[in-house]
Design a protein around this motif. Structure first.
Motif, PDB file in Angstrom:
ATOM      1  N   THR A   5     -34.866   8.861  -8.494  1.00 14.69           N
ATOM      2  CA  THR A   5     -33.598   9.398  -8.979  1.00 14.69           C
ATOM      3  C   THR A   5     -32.411   8.768  -8.257  1.00 14.69           C
ATOM      4  O   THR A   5     -31.297   8.842  -8.719  1.00 14.69           O
ATOM      5  CB  THR A   5     -33.534  10.911  -8.761  1.00 14.69           C
ATOM      6  OG1 THR A   5     -33.898  11.179  -7.421  1.00 14.69           O
ATOM      7  CG2 THR A   5     -34.449  11.628  -9.710  1.00 14.69           C
ATOM      8  N   ARG A  19     -22.901  19.182 -14.494  1.00 10.70           N
ATOM      9  CA  ARG A  19     -23.482  20.062 -13.476  1.00 10.70           C
ATOM     10  C   ARG A  19     -22.661  21.334 -13.324  1.00 10.70           C
ATOM     11  O   ARG A  19     -23.200  22.428 -13.220  1.00 10.70           O
ATOM     12  CB  ARG A  19     -23.544  19.338 -12.130  1.00 10.70           C
ATOM     13  CG  ARG A  19     -24.612  18.278 -12.058  1.00 10.70           C
ATOM     14  CD  ARG A  19     -24.747  17.774 -10.640  1.00 10.70           C
ATOM     15  NE  ARG A  19     -25.732  18.572  -9.944  1.00 10.70           N
ATOM     16  CZ  ARG A  19     -26.926  18.103  -9.539  1.00 10.70           C
ATOM     17  NH1 ARG A  19     -27.248  16.862  -9.730  1.00 10.70           N
ATOM     18  NH2 ARG A  19     -27.775  18.877  -8.938  1.00 10.70           N
TER      19      ARG A  19
ATOM     20  N   LEU B 123     -38.229  19.917  -4.961  1.00  8.30           N
ATOM     21  CA  LEU B 123     -36.788  20.155  -4.848  1.00  8.30           C
ATOM     22  C   LEU B 123     -35.998  19.037  -5.517  1.00  8.30           C
ATOM     23  O   LEU B 123     -34.993  19.283  -6.180  1.00  8.30           O
ATOM     24  CB  LEU B 123     -36.392  20.280  -3.377  1.00  8.30           C
ATOM     25  CG  LEU B 123     -36.639  21.668  -2.782  1.00  8.30           C
ATOM     26  CD1 LEU B 123     -36.277  21.683  -1.316  1.00  8.30           C
ATOM     27  CD2 LEU B 123     -35.830  22.717  -3.551  1.00  8.30           C
ATOM     28  N   GLU B 124     -36.470  17.824  -5.349  1.00  8.89           N
ATOM     29  CA  GLU B 124     -35.771  16.683  -5.941  1.00  8.89           C
ATOM     30  C   GLU B 124     -35.806  16.771  -7.480  1.00  8.89           C
ATOM     31  O   GLU B 124     -34.810  16.506  -8.146  1.00  8.89           O
ATOM     32  CB  GLU B 124     -36.435  15.389  -5.465  1.00  8.89           C
ATOM     33  CG  GLU B 124     -35.521  14.194  -5.567  1.00  8.89           C
ATOM     34  CD  GLU B 124     -36.041  13.025  -4.749  1.00  8.89           C
ATOM     35  OE1 GLU B 124     -35.803  11.886  -5.157  1.00  8.89           O
ATOM     36  OE2 GLU B 124     -36.699  13.261  -3.717  1.00  8.89           O
ATOM     37  N   ASP B 127     -33.521  19.431  -8.592  1.00  8.87           N
ATOM     38  CA  ASP B 127     -32.146  18.965  -8.480  1.00  8.87           C
ATOM     39  C   ASP B 127     -31.786  18.076  -9.668  1.00  8.87           C
ATOM     40  O   ASP B 127     -30.656  18.085 -10.142  1.00  8.87           O
ATOM     41  CB  ASP B 127     -31.965  18.196  -7.169  1.00  8.87           C
ATOM     42  CG  ASP B 127     -30.499  17.838  -6.949  1.00  8.87           C
ATOM     43  OD1 ASP B 127     -29.670  18.776  -6.999  1.00  8.87           O
ATOM     44  OD2 ASP B 127     -30.190  16.650  -6.770  1.00  8.87           O
ATOM     45  N   ASN B 130     -30.543  20.095 -12.098  1.00 11.32           N
ATOM     46  CA  ASN B 130     -29.460  20.915 -11.550  1.00 11.32           C
ATOM     47  C   ASN B 130     -29.896  22.342 -11.242  1.00 11.32           C
ATOM     48  O   ASN B 130     -29.183  23.301 -11.516  1.00 11.32           O
ATOM     49  CB  ASN B 130     -28.275  20.923 -12.519  1.00 11.32           C
ATOM     50  CG  ASN B 130     -27.011  21.445 -11.867  1.00 11.32           C
ATOM     51  OD1 ASN B 130     -26.936  21.521 -10.637  1.00 11.32           O
ATOM     52  ND2 ASN B 130     -26.041  21.813 -12.677  1.00 11.32           N
ATOM     53  N   ALA B 132     -31.659  23.068  -8.064  1.00 14.25           N
ATOM     54  CA  ALA B 132     -32.175  23.081  -6.697  1.00 14.25           C
ATOM     55  C   ALA B 132     -31.940  24.441  -6.039  1.00 14.25           C
ATOM     56  O   ALA B 132     -32.754  24.904  -5.245  1.00 14.25           O
ATOM     57  CB  ALA B 132     -31.526  21.977  -5.882  1.00 14.25           C
ATOM     58  N   ASP B 133     -30.848  25.105  -6.402  1.00 12.10           N
ATOM     59  CA  ASP B 133     -30.535  26.400  -5.786  1.00 12.10           C
ATOM     60  C   ASP B 133     -31.459  27.511  -6.262  1.00 12.10           C
ATOM     61  O   ASP B 133     -31.545  28.564  -5.638  1.00 12.10           O
ATOM     62  CB  ASP B 133     -29.090  26.808  -6.107  1.00 12.10           C
ATOM     63  CG  ASP B 133     -28.104  25.858  -5.474  1.00 12.10           C
ATOM     64  OD1 ASP B 133     -28.499  25.182  -4.497  1.00 12.10           O
ATOM     65  OD2 ASP B 133     -26.965  25.771  -5.959  1.00 12.10           O
TER      66      ASP B 133
END
Lengths: 301, 261
Positions: A5, A19, B123-124, B127, B130, B132-133
């Motif tokens: 990524t 986002r 986690l990647e 992420d 969008n 990850a939280d």
């Protein structure tokens, strides 16, 4: 790492905008947390039954005071409490509770050890299910006390008789609980397991068993209830020989002495032990299990 | 060329490259029932975004399941050059006893990623969509769109070159779906996956696909296809999407009308 990524658009402005947009939508759609704390939840769980109990005892006492029935036919709460105290002082109560709990607990554990593999076999193996399924459902309906005469003839007046009756009561419930737990797994979850490349063993341990856990757990709960009931029935009927002194025996003894206060006190103890096991052991595990999966009804949170 | 296509990692397919998915004279029927799929021939280039479009019950999901290896064809053959494919369904089908992060980790585990790498990899991947939280949240605490993004991260965790998607956004509200189109397109450009996307939504197909295949019903056949020259991202409201949708809808209706007794 499956994806590289970092080579890509980390600081693309249109990506940042996406986002932010997504984060906004996520927070709009998020499920709000339960506002009540753990203390409040415990209080909500304990307070109503305790208030009801106090109310019932008060009503009972008022009835005794107004109607003044014969104390050997309808004893008051104080008589029953007196019977409890005297059983405690003569160490009979402690002995009976310990004996019965020990038997019930051990019998239940053996029932879990036997019922779980049977349930798994029934759930995953169709021919076994066709052959054994109806029999097991039938056994669940058959009161396990019916086995007492046979058990006495086979095992005599020994603990084996009591354990046999407990097992006949609890094993079908536990096995059937696991079967219905497995049956209720959404087929999509198995498909995902297949798509993700799970082997047979991985499918069983990582997908099927955890997915079946709520159904299995309610089977365990029912299994315990059946074990406890069967134990009491067996203890009332099977007296003497090598059999120790359990709550059922205490009930039987009080009846022989025509001591109604003693009988009622023992019934209350049996009931209380059942409620305590449910409240202290099963209810917290179940609540945790269901809350984690979002399966709790709103009112029970 | 727009800025987006310049930075895309997706390899430009050339005629020499072997097809990512080849479907050869495929037929499918269930038992002695009617033919569900009839003589499907298809060759999908690596890195291509293909939309499979058709009315309900035309067999497009069956075709996808056969490519995924979940169902067996009655006749003909399917080859996925890279081996097995990753699949994503309409229902996110996350494991409800695991957190979002653990759901992705499970896919990594079943894909043979060593334990020490799984947490960071998961986690990647989260992420990337969008989320990850939300790694420690459980599926029931997430909205439908978030669940579907976790499912997307989970299917990317499989690290397979081909991603099959069976109406993944059909159950979402329009605003969320619109965002997920953007998300998916971005992920596609970033990872260079070959995507086969099944949908009954004409605009969705016109918005996303590089190549749109229209299927007829009973039996399912591929009756027409459109290729869209990739000029970067397009919006669902844009006139070219609307024009293409009109054209496709006309033909789709024609196909449906043929089924009227």
């Amino acid at each position: 790492m499956p994806l590289d990524t970092r080579t890509a658009t980390a600081h693309d402005p249109s990506h940042d905008e996406l986002r932010r947009l997504e984060a906004g939508l996520d927070s709009l759609q998020a499920v709000p947390e339960s506002p009540r704390g753990a203390f409040r939840r415990t209080l909500d769980g304990f307070l109503p039954p305790i208030l009801l109990l106090i109310g019932l005892v008060l009503a009972w006492q008022v009835y005794i005071l107004i109607v003044k029935p014969r104390p050997d036919l309808i004893p008051g709460p104080l008589d029953v409490f007196g019977a409890l105290v005297s059983a405690w002082n003569s160490d009979r109560l402690q002995l009976a509770v310990t004996t019965s709990l020990e038997r019930g607990g051990l019998g239940f554990i053996i029932a879990v050890a036997i019922g779980t593999p049977i349930g798994l076999l029934l759930a995953e193996c169709r021919p076994v299910r066709r052959a054994l399924g109806p029999l097991l459902s039938g056994l669940q309906v058959l009161p396990s006390v019916a086995w007492v005469p046979a058990a006495i003839i086979w095992f005599g007046l020994s603990d084996a008789t009591v354990y046999f009756v407990i097992l006949m009561g609890a094993v079908p419930s536990i096995a059937n609980g696991l079967v219905s737990g497995v049956d209720q797994i959404p087929p999509q979850l198995r498909r995902v397991g297949t798509v993700l490349g799970a082997s047979r063993v991985q499918m069983a341990t990582l997908v099927v068993l955890p997915a079946a856990l709520p159904g299995y757990f309610s089977g365990l709960k029912q299994g315990w209830a059946f074990a406890w009931r069967s134990l009491m029935a067996a203890e009332i009927i099977v007296i003497g020989g090598d059999i120790g002194f359990g709550l059922g025996s205490m009930l039987h003894l009080s009846r022989e002495l025509a001591d109604l206060s003693g009988v009622l006190a023992t019934i209350l103890v049996i009931l209380f032990v059942g409620i305590l096991v449910e409240l202290v052991i099963f209810a917290p595990i179940e609540r945790r299990l269901l809350r984690r999966r979002g399966l709790m009804a709103a009112g029970l949170r | 060329m727009s800025a987006l296509t310049n930075i895309a990692v997706a390899p430009t397919p050339t005629a020499l490259e072997p097809a990512a998915i080849t479907v050869d004279a495929l037929g499918k029927r269930y038992g002695t029932g009617p033919l569900v799929l009839d003589n499907i021939n298809l060759s999908i280039e690596p890195g291509q975004f293909v939309c499979l479009l058709g009315a309900s019950g035309c067999g497009k999901s069956t075709l996808l399941n056969i490519i995924a290896g979940l169902e067996k064809p009655t006749e003909g053959a399917v080859t996925v050059a890279s081996g097995k494919a990753a699949v994503m369904f309409q229902d996110a089908a996350l494991f409800p006893w695991l957190t979002a992060g653990r759901n992705v980790e499970l896919a990594l585990k079943l894909g043979g990623v060593p334990r020490k790498d799984r947490r960071a990899d998961a986690l990647e991947l989260l992420d990337l969509v969008n989320l990850a939280d939300a790694a420690d949240k459980r599926p029931h605490e997430l909205s439908g769109g978030m669940r579907q993004r976790v499912a997307l991260a989970r299917s990317l965790a499989q690290d397979r070159k081909v991603l099959l998607m069976d109406e993944p956004f059909a159950a979402l509200d329009a605003i969320t779906r619109d965002l997920l189109h953007e998300e998916l397109e971005r992920v596609w450009r970033q990872t260079g996956r070959t995507i086969v996307f099944v949908t009954h939504n004409v605009r969705e197909a016109a918005r996303l696909g590089e190549r749109i295949l229209l299927m007829s019903s009973r039996p399912g056949r591929i009756v027409n296809e459109w290729t869209i020259t990739d000029a970067g991202s397009r919006r669902i409201e844009s006139p070219e999407v609307a024009r293409l949708s009109d054209e496709i809808t006309d033909q789709l209706r024609q196909e449906i009308r043929r089924n009227a007794a």
